[in-house]
Design an enzyme around this catalytic site. Structure first.
Site, PDB file in Angstrom:
ATOM      1  N   GLU A  22     -10.025   7.597   6.313  1.00 33.35           N
ATOM      2  CA  GLU A  22      -8.805   7.254   7.026  1.00 33.35           C
ATOM      3  C   GLU A  22      -8.431   8.365   8.008  1.00 33.35           C
ATOM      4  O   GLU A  22      -7.985   8.114   9.123  1.00 33.35           O
ATOM      5  CB  GLU A  22      -7.679   7.038   6.000  1.00 33.35           C
ATOM      6  CG  GLU A  22      -6.542   6.213   6.501  1.00 33.35           C
ATOM      7  CD  GLU A  22      -5.654   5.707   5.357  1.00 33.35           C
ATOM      8  OE1 GLU A  22      -5.892   6.073   4.174  1.00 33.35           O
ATOM      9  OE2 GLU A  22      -4.728   4.952   5.646  1.00 33.35           O
ATOM     10  N   GLU A  65     -10.723   8.205  10.922  1.00 34.60           N
ATOM     11  CA  GLU A  65     -10.293   7.068  11.753  1.00 34.60           C
ATOM     12  C   GLU A  65      -9.111   7.486  12.631  1.00 34.60           C
ATOM     13  O   GLU A  65      -9.066   7.186  13.825  1.00 34.60           O
ATOM     14  CB  GLU A  65      -9.900   5.897  10.850  1.00 34.60           C
ATOM     15  CG  GLU A  65      -9.571   4.629  11.623  1.00 34.60           C
ATOM     16  CD  GLU A  65      -9.065   3.509  10.698  1.00 34.60           C
ATOM     17  OE1 GLU A  65      -9.132   3.670   9.467  1.00 34.60           O
ATOM     18  OE2 GLU A  65      -8.597   2.492  11.250  1.00 34.60           O
ATOM     19  N   CYS A 122      -3.637   1.513   1.724  1.00 34.47           N
ATOM     20  CA  CYS A 122      -4.089   1.554   0.329  1.00 34.47           C
ATOM     21  C   CYS A 122      -3.164   0.798  -0.619  1.00 34.47           C
ATOM     22  O   CYS A 122      -3.476   0.620  -1.784  1.00 34.47           O
ATOM     23  CB  CYS A 122      -4.303   2.980  -0.138  1.00 34.47           C
ATOM     24  SG  CYS A 122      -3.055   4.097   0.442  1.00 34.47           S
ATOM     25  N   SER A 149      -5.003   1.017   9.189  1.00 30.64           N
ATOM     26  CA  SER A 149      -6.285   1.675   9.002  1.00 30.64           C
ATOM     27  C   SER A 149      -7.247   0.636   8.441  1.00 30.64           C
ATOM     28  O   SER A 149      -6.876  -0.164   7.582  1.00 30.64           O
ATOM     29  CB  SER A 149      -6.130   2.825   8.013  1.00 30.64           C
ATOM     30  OG  SER A 149      -7.400   3.182   7.509  1.00 30.64           O
ATOM     31  N   LYS A 178      -2.995  -5.188  -7.019  1.00 29.02           N
ATOM     32  CA  LYS A 178      -4.424  -4.857  -7.051  1.00 29.02           C
ATOM     33  C   LYS A 178      -5.252  -6.018  -7.590  1.00 29.02           C
ATOM     34  O   LYS A 178      -6.437  -6.130  -7.324  1.00 29.02           O
ATOM     35  CB  LYS A 178      -4.642  -3.625  -7.925  1.00 29.02           C
ATOM     36  CG  LYS A 178      -4.074  -2.357  -7.329  1.00 29.02           C
ATOM     37  CD  LYS A 178      -5.034  -1.748  -6.336  1.00 29.02           C
ATOM     38  CE  LYS A 178      -4.377  -0.598  -5.582  1.00 29.02           C
ATOM     39  NZ  LYS A 178      -5.133  -0.226  -4.393  1.00 29.02           N
ATOM     40  N   GLU A 210      -5.769  -8.098  -4.682  1.00 28.24           N
ATOM     41  CA  GLU A 210      -6.658  -7.409  -3.751  1.00 28.24           C
ATOM     42  C   GLU A 210      -8.124  -7.573  -4.144  1.00 28.24           C
ATOM     43  O   GLU A 210      -8.972  -7.883  -3.314  1.00 28.24           O
ATOM     44  CB  GLU A 210      -6.293  -5.920  -3.697  1.00 28.24           C
ATOM     45  CG  GLU A 210      -7.128  -5.139  -2.688  1.00 28.24           C
ATOM     46  CD  GLU A 210      -6.847  -3.642  -2.732  1.00 28.24           C
ATOM     47  OE1 GLU A 210      -6.563  -3.109  -3.825  1.00 28.24           O
ATOM     48  OE2 GLU A 210      -6.910  -3.003  -1.669  1.00 28.24           O
ATOM     49  N   GLU A 270     -12.934 -11.222   1.132  1.00 26.69           N
ATOM     50  CA  GLU A 270     -13.727 -10.263   1.920  1.00 26.69           C
ATOM     51  C   GLU A 270     -14.167  -9.045   1.095  1.00 26.69           C
ATOM     52  O   GLU A 270     -14.940  -8.225   1.557  1.00 26.69           O
ATOM     53  CB  GLU A 270     -12.954  -9.806   3.165  1.00 26.69           C
ATOM     54  CG  GLU A 270     -11.658  -9.041   2.904  1.00 26.69           C
ATOM     55  CD  GLU A 270     -10.417  -9.929   2.791  1.00 26.69           C
ATOM     56  OE1 GLU A 270     -10.580 -11.124   2.444  1.00 26.69           O
ATOM     57  OE2 GLU A 270      -9.303  -9.434   3.029  1.00 26.69           O
ATOM     58  N   CYS A 281       3.163   4.296  -6.106  1.00 27.38           N
ATOM     59  CA  CYS A 281       2.421   3.658  -7.202  1.00 27.38           C
ATOM     60  C   CYS A 281       3.013   3.948  -8.576  1.00 27.38           C
ATOM     61  O   CYS A 281       2.898   3.139  -9.488  1.00 27.38           O
ATOM     62  CB  CYS A 281       0.981   4.099  -7.188  1.00 27.38           C
ATOM     63  SG  CYS A 281       0.190   3.747  -5.617  1.00 27.38           S
TER      64      CYS A 281
END
Ligand SMILES: Cc1cc2nc3c(=O)[nH]c(=O)nc-3n(C[C@H](O)[C@H](O)[C@H](O)COP(=O)(O)O)c2cc1C
Ligand code: SF4
Ligand code: SF4
Ligand code: SF4
Ligand code: SF4
Ligand code: FES
Lengths: 399, 639
Positions: free
Chosen positions: B308, B311, B335, B355, B394, B397, B402, B566
């Site tokens: 990241e 990037e 994230c 990102s 999560k 996710e 993908e 989190c």
């Protein structure tokens, strides 16, 4: 301008006495806010929507609250089963209601009045709007009303969405703001934090109509009618088993028995005063008076003659509350269901006295623990019908 | 709760906000009230409930939650106020006058018992077959009030079908007591607005837009509603049975990665107060349960920083040196899967700012079924990859279509802290007493930078530690005492920080030398960063960016969907409160300080993987295939 119903020749001591459109507005603008408050105060006018809060206090509190904007809301939700007097005022005496709204708005310092009109009254919306248009033409609404340069005020009509609870003033405001019709936490009261967070006076249609008369004719004139604690007159919506149902203007302090005579009710067994949320009187209590000090009411009177089934009547009321509770607070949402279940148990004969007494205690909790007036008053008919018509109900079960 | 925020919750679901005087000694600042005949003095605007709690008077509550606006709907907190005809909800009653309160009269006790009885009469559920058995506020209330029978009956059939459509949140409305905490969590705390009361009277229930299944509406899967539901009406979608089956299957190689936040909170599930990390005890417990290997998600958190961060450097270089106007800045972190879904629904026009780096969980998943599979010589199809996460999002996710860059489902199951605790208990293990052990190779123990990802500001701090060393050539410790980047820490909803990089620049590190020739273009530059936690705060930043405000001038912004980051995730132990979240964060920062290795780029395993596997470096082809992803614009009303 022709009313939608041909105007009957109504007569009455106060509300149905003579009045010319604009008189109250002229008088208020001539004599000033303080004077309006003084006259309303000396009239001892109490809110006609049911709760009976002194109107002068409500207007004074709203006037005293500091804010950039204030509102006057005319509560025309008229949802209590058995009331139809606001409809009569709006269709036959719009001059009283709207003049009352202008005077009230002027007194509290509002620039906008809103009529919250019961959804089912949609048919009168155009008529009322045409009437407001006439008032604008006559400069009774709009900018610099009657030449008073700093008094700009207008009235708009908003349609209710059809829930009984939206007649409760904070749920009404919530509904006006586009939210679900649910009562708010109090304090704060609407006089401080109401529509759009601004001080708002919510007044019943009849309250505003009475105010118009009072401003013109004086508080003392008004207080001469009625009793000491309940001044003036009241409109009663009388329905049920009688020969002459309708809307009557009677002085406060009228005995139930006199009222029954007036409407030619025969073999009356019970009178429900105050609609579904009111109390049910047996014949032994017909000498009681309609007055805040005895039986205060928003004006719904339902007459039941001897062949009516009291349990069915009660069931009907409880079904109404089970459906009309807004559903946010526990005592009202579930409590009404339990009371209805109790009625059904009695109907089927599957009850115990112990359980019914528990339900009456539950009713007492609902009266004090519910968030708004709906849940606080919904057990009234349950408790009063079971108390006052115990013999009939039990005999029926034994039969 | 931020008292100045304009709430999107209906006013009926809020209470009066009386400004508490900043100076309580000012005239009228303090009010003397009588609580059960005891005179006490409280600041104007204190609620009766608060005043009582400060004076050791216990009042039961249910719809009240300290993170949320006050609805006053359950009525169980009723008290008597002298002179008032009805009882008052103490949670919703701000003290503005000298009142006399009684909290335990016979009327009050009777009313509370009635209210509890009523809730139980409509509540379908048997405690012994319920996930919240032992941690349920309805159950505790019933116990507190000595309920030993169903006074007003009990439902024997569920009223509603359970909605299991969502990968993350399961809704069992037959257990709902309509406290509306979830509604207020979603619309007020998170500003998403998936849930609302529908219908009226006895038909009232909590529902979604057009009564669609949760998977089909704009739920971002944050699970904050679960954390605040007093009953088992809301719970996470629990995969532990499938995980047990995999563990029991000898053909399967079952690996688990553990994120830092569950490790800092799982002790709470074993009766230990918030703020104790059990990282190494957990390693041992997981091996005893039967996981074949236990890894630290922080390894890929470190990797995330490199990917990241690189990037970001590429974006800045293109924009500042190349003058490329098409480069989207500020760059947003990616994230937090709740945040990802939030931006996909609400600000899809800003997806280019995200990102492209995957979250640490998904990076690990991709590496496990490729690099790791080769290393241990296991067929990736036999690897079952589990992720212990503080998070319910999560779960969604890892099920995104993908997320299969390894050729398999990269992460098979997302498991929450609560579910992990349950599995550990089921295995007969008392976690706090486990011996300690290290994470397994080949990824080993990671850096403290990855660890602090768990608290709001942590990703930003980790990134700053590496970026300043990369660019200035100085040690992070020389710039920030102890390498603690304190300006980005803390629980304010939105933080904005400017970091002047100074005039001295260092050499470009080997790893990214092929991407930027030198740092001269950053001489004298000021790095502008921001941090938001909770989507309501994210919304503030996004609206500011839309309006061209200061946040639009930022270079890098960290967004976390959950309040506190989190550590306050939707899979964390229940209950939650600001105090609990602060204690968890403290545990994480303490663990970070105790480590030698505190910067992502210093993690030797990260160096190893770029040497052995991701051989064309951060943001190179291999890492693009395995460690980066793309996003999907979604609707404002349905998914
Ligand atoms: C459930 C419920 C329904 C009500 N419906 C009405 C109504 O239809 N019209 C009305 O004027 N007041 C109604 N009220 C009373 C209002 O809350 C409020 O007291 C009244 O509008 C105030 O006006 P007043 O002071 O002029 O009476 C209702 C109250 C409750 C609790
Ligand atoms: S008393 Fe009934 S109508 Fe009033 S807030 Fe409670 S549930 Fe709604
Ligand atoms: S939600 Fe609570 S009260 Fe209901 S069954 Fe579960 S543990 Fe029992
Ligand atoms: S998971 Fe988050 S977004 Fe979804 S309903 Fe719950 S609070 Fe709202
Ligand atoms: S789902 Fe849970 S939080 Fe939401 S209203 Fe029901 S009981 Fe309360
Ligand atoms: S806790 Fe106060 S009304 Fe629910």
């Amino acid at each position: 301008m022709e009313p939608i119903f041909s105007k009957q020749q109504r007569t009455g001591p106060v509300l149905f006495s003579k009045y010319n459109r604009g008189d109250a507005i002229k008088k208020a603008l001539e004599t000033g806010r303080e004077n309006v408050l003084f006259e309303i105060k000396s009239s001892k006018l109490k809110g006609r929507g049911g709760a009976g809060f002194p109107t002068s206090t409500k207007w004074m509190l709203t006037a005293a609250a500091k804010a950039d904007q204030k509102f006057l809301v005319c509560n025309a939700d008229e949802g209590e089963p058995g009331t139809f007097k606001d409809r009569v005022l709006l269709t036959e005496y719009p001059e009283l209601v709207f003049d009352g709204m202008v005077v009230g708005g002027y007194t509290i310092g509002a620039k906008e009045g809103i009529v919250y009109l019961r959804g089912e009254y949609e048919y009168m919306k155009k008529y009322l709007e045409d009437y407001l248009h006439l008032m604008r033409k006559d400069n009774l609404l709009g900018n610099s009303i009657l030449g008073v340069s700093d008094f700009n005020y207008d009235i708009k009509i908003r349609m209710g969405a059809g829930a009984y609870v939206c007649g409760e003033e904070t749920a009404l405001i919530e509904s006006l703001e586009g939210n679900r019709g649910e009562a708010r936490n109090r304090p704060p009261y609407p006089v401080n934090t109401g529509y759009n967070g601004r001080p708002t006076s919510v007044n019943n249609v009849e309250t505003l109509a009475a105010a118009a008369h009072i401003v013109v004719k004086g508080g003392d004139w008004y207080a001469k009618v009625g009793t000491d604690k309940s001044s003036g007159s009241k409109l009663f919506s009388i329905s049920g088993d009688c020969n002459k149902p309708g809307v009557y203007e009677l002085p406060w302090g009228t005995k139930v028995s006199d009222l029954l005579k007036l409407v030619v009710a025969k073999e009356t067994k019970a009178v429900q005063v105050g609609g579904a949320s009111g109390i049910c009187l047996p014949a032994s209590q017909f000498e009681r008076t309609l007055a805040y000090e005895d039986i205060g009411t928003g004006g719904s009177i339902m007459i039941f003659s001897k062949n009516r089934d009291m349990l069915k009547i009660l069931k009907n009321f409880m079904e109404f509350f089970v459906e009309e509770s807004c559903g946010q607070c526990t005592p009202c949402r579930i409590g009404n269901v339990k009371l209805l279940e109790g009625v059904e148990m009695i109907e089927k004969g599957t009850f115990t006295f112990e359980y019914i007494n528990k339900l009456k205690e539950l009713g007492a909790t609902m009266q004090v623990a519910s968030k708004c007036g709906l849940g606080q008053s919904s057990p009234n008919s349950f408790i009063s019908i079971l108390d006052n018509f115990k013999d009939e109900i039990l005999n029926k079960i034994e039969a | 709760m931020d008292k100045n925020k304009k709430s999107r919750a209906p006013v009926s679901q809020q209470s009066l906000k009386v400004e508490k005087p900043t100076d309580p000694t000012s005239i009228g600042g303090m009010i003397t009230v009588e609580l059960n005949e005891k005179k006490v003095s409280v600041p104007l605007g204190t609620t009766i409930l608060e005043a009582c709690r400060q004076n050791q008077i216990h009042i039961p509550t249910l719809c009240h939650h300290e993170d949320l606006c006050i609805a006053g709907v359950c009525r169980v907190c009723a008290v008597e106020v002298e002179g008032m005809k009805t009882l008052q909800a103490s949670c919703a009653f701000p003290i503005t006058a000298s009142i006399k309160v009684k909290t335990s009269t016979s009327q009050v006790r009777k009313a509370r018992r009635h209210i509890i009885d009523l809730m139980l009469s409509e509540h379908y559920g048997e405690c012994y077959s319920c996930l919240r058995n032992g941690n349920c506020e309805l159950q505790s209330l019933a116990q507190e009030y000595g309920v030993d029978e169903y006074t007003f009956g009990h439902c024997d059939k569920p009223k509603y079908e359970i909605d299991k459509s969502s990968y993350s949140v399961v809704r069992d409305m037959s257990k709902c007591v309509l406290c509306k905490r979830c509604v207020r969590t979603c619309i007020d705390l998170q500003e998403v607005g998936v849930l609302e009361s529908i219908d009226r009277g006895d038909k009232t229930h909590i529902g979604t837009f057009m009564e669609k299944p949760l998977a089909d509406v704009i739920c971002i899967n944050c699970g904050q509603c679960i954390n605040r539901c007093p009953t088992a009406a809301l719970k996470a979608n629990d995969p532990s049975d499938e995980i047990w089956a995999a563990i029991d299957d000898p053909k399967k190689h079952v690996v688990i990665q553990t994120a830092p936040s569950p490790r800092a909170a799982i002790a709470e599930c074993f009766g230990i107060g918030a703020g104790t990390s059990l990282t190494q005890e957990l390693n041992t417990a997981l091996k005893r349960i039967g996981f074949d290997a236990v890894f630290d998600t922080n390894f890929t958190a470190d990797l995330t920083i490199l990917e990241e961060g690189t990037e970001l450097i590429i974006r800045l270089y293109k924009a500042l040196v190349g003058g490329d106007k098409s480069v989207a800045l500020p760059q947003f972190t990616s994230c937090s899967p709740g945040w990802v879904k939030y931006i996909e629904h609400y600000y899809p026009e800003y997806l280019d700012n995200m990102s492209s780096a995957k979250s640490p969980q998904q990076m690990f998943g991709a590496i496990l079924k490729t690099f790791y599979a080769q290393q241990v010589n296991v067929d990736p199809k036999d690897i079952v990859s589990v992720a212990l996460m503080p998070c319910s999002a999560k779960k969604f996710e890892c099920n995104r279509p993908e997320m299969d860059s390894s050729g398999y489902k990269d992460v098979d199951y997302g498991l929450t802290t609560r579910e992990m605790a349950k599995m550990i208990k089921e295995a007969g293990i008392y976690l706090p007493e486990m011996p300690k052990s290290h994470f397994d190779s080949p990824f080993g123990d990671a850096s403290g930078a990855g660890l602090i990802f768990g608290a709001t500001g942590g990703v930003m701090e980790a990134a700053i530690r590496s970026v300043v060393e990369f660019v200035t050539g100085n040690k992070a410790e020389d710039i920030f005492a102890n390498a603690n980047v304190t300006p980005v820490r803390g629980f304010e909803g939105v933080k904005y920080v400017e970091l002047p990089l100074g005039d001295k620049v260092g050499p470009v590190p080997e790893l990214i030398k092929h991407l930027v020739p030198n740092w001269d273009w950053l001489k004298g530059a000021t790095l502008k960063v921001a941090v938001a936690h909770g989507t309501a705060n994210a919304k503030k930043i996004m609206d500011d960016i839309k309006a061209g405000g200061i946040f639009s001038q930022c270079h890098f912004i960290e967004f976390m969907a959950c309040p506190g980051g989190c550590i306050g995730g939707g899979g964390q132990p229940i209950p939650t409160s600001l105090e609990i979240r602060k204690a968890r964060a403290k545990a994480i920062y303490a663990e970070d300080e105790s480590l030698e290795l505190r910067k992502s780029h210093e993690n030797p395993y990260v160096t190893m993987i770029y040497e052995k596997f991701l051989t064309d470096g951060p943001c190179g082809h291999i890492s693009h295939k395995l460690l980066h992803t793309h996003y999907t614009p979604r609707g404002k009303f349905i998914s």
